[in-house]
Design a protein around this motif. Structure first.
Motif, short mmCIF file in Angstrom:
data_model
loop_
_atom_site.label_atom_id
_atom_site.label_comp_id
_atom_site.label_asym_id
_atom_site.label_seq_id
_atom_site.Cartn_x
_atom_site.Cartn_y
_atom_site.Cartn_z
N ILE A 51 0.85 -1.18 0.00
CA ILE A 51 0.00 0.00 0.00
C ILE A 51 0.89 1.23 0.00
N SER A 52 0.57 2.16 -0.86
CA SER A 52 1.42 3.34 -1.06
C SER A 52 1.09 4.44 -0.05
N THR A 69 -6.90 -8.62 0.76
CA THR A 69 -7.14 -7.19 0.76
C THR A 69 -6.22 -6.53 1.77
N ILE A 70 -5.47 -5.52 1.31
CA ILE A 70 -4.60 -4.77 2.21
C ILE A 70 -5.31 -3.48 2.60
N SER A 71 -5.12 -3.08 3.85
CA SER A 71 -5.71 -1.83 4.32
C SER A 71 -4.82 -1.27 5.42
N ARG A 72 -5.09 -0.04 5.78
CA ARG A 72 -4.31 0.54 6.87
C ARG A 72 -5.20 1.40 7.74
N ASP A 73 -4.82 1.47 9.00
CA ASP A 73 -5.48 2.31 9.99
C ASP A 73 -4.42 3.28 10.51
N ASN A 74 -4.45 4.50 10.02
CA ASN A 74 -3.42 5.46 10.40
C ASN A 74 -3.44 5.75 11.90
N SER A 77 -1.74 3.04 13.46
CA SER A 77 -0.43 2.79 12.83
C SER A 77 -0.27 1.31 12.50
N THR A 78 -1.30 0.76 11.91
CA THR A 78 -1.33 -0.67 11.62
C THR A 78 -1.80 -0.90 10.19
N VAL A 79 -1.13 -1.82 9.54
CA VAL A 79 -1.52 -2.25 8.19
C VAL A 79 -2.02 -3.69 8.29
N TYR A 80 -3.15 -3.94 7.67
CA TYR A 80 -3.78 -5.25 7.74
C TYR A 80 -3.72 -5.96 6.40
N LEU A 81 -3.73 -7.28 6.47
CA LEU A 81 -3.85 -8.10 5.28
C LEU A 81 -4.96 -9.12 5.55
N GLN A 82 -6.12 -8.88 4.95
CA GLN A 82 -7.23 -9.80 5.06
C GLN A 82 -7.07 -10.88 3.99
N MET A 83 -7.01 -12.12 4.42
CA MET A 83 -6.78 -13.23 3.50
C MET A 83 -7.97 -14.18 3.54
N ASN A 84 -8.63 -14.31 2.40
CA ASN A 84 -9.79 -15.19 2.28
C ASN A 84 -9.50 -16.34 1.32
N SER A 85 -10.33 -17.36 1.36
CA SER A 85 -10.19 -18.51 0.46
C SER A 85 -8.77 -19.05 0.47
#
Length: 128
Positions: A51-52, A69-74, A77-85
């Motif tokens: 994520i840029s 799906t990658i996301s971030r919560d500023n 200060s955390t970046v998440y990686l939701q992994m399905n299937s």
């Protein structure tokens, strides 16, 4: 000094889901790219998603498209990686990383050599 700590790995059955978290300290997420990588036994480390900074543009490896799906919560200060299937081929140690200071503001890419600071990783095992 940048520090990254991954969490959220574990054992999951094929078809299941996990959400990985990467807690980042020492740099503001708005001003750095963050990448997720993985390394399976006997294989080279490979990029999964990134994520840029500012734009939050997301990139995915072909193996992750449509499932991760990658996301971030500023604020956290955390970046998440939701992994399905999840599949057995997803079994690996998953790492998050940020680039060196002079290039952190660039749009992200999935090249291992583009990243300087790494977490210790979290194990993901997909098995029945």
């Amino acid at each position: 000094q940048v520090q990254l700590v991954e969490s959220g790995g574990g054992l999951v059955q094929p078809g299941g889901s996990l959400r990985l978290a990467c807690k980042v300290s020492g740099v503001t997420l708005d001003y750095t790219a963050v990448g997720w990588f993985r390394q399976a036994p006997g294989k080279e480390r490979e990029g999964v998603s990134c994520i840029s900074p500012l734009t939050a543009r997301r990139s995915y490896a072909d193996s992750a498209k449509g499932r991760f799906t990658i996301s971030r919560d500023n604020a956290e200060s955390t970046v998440y990686l939701q992994m399905n299937s999840l599949q057995s081929d997803d079994t690996a140690v998953y790492y998050c990383a940020v680039p060196a200071p002079l290039v952190r503001f660039r749009e992200c890419d999935l090249t291992v050599q583009s990243y300087e600071s790494w977490g210790r990783g979290t194990q993901v095992t997909v098995s029945s």
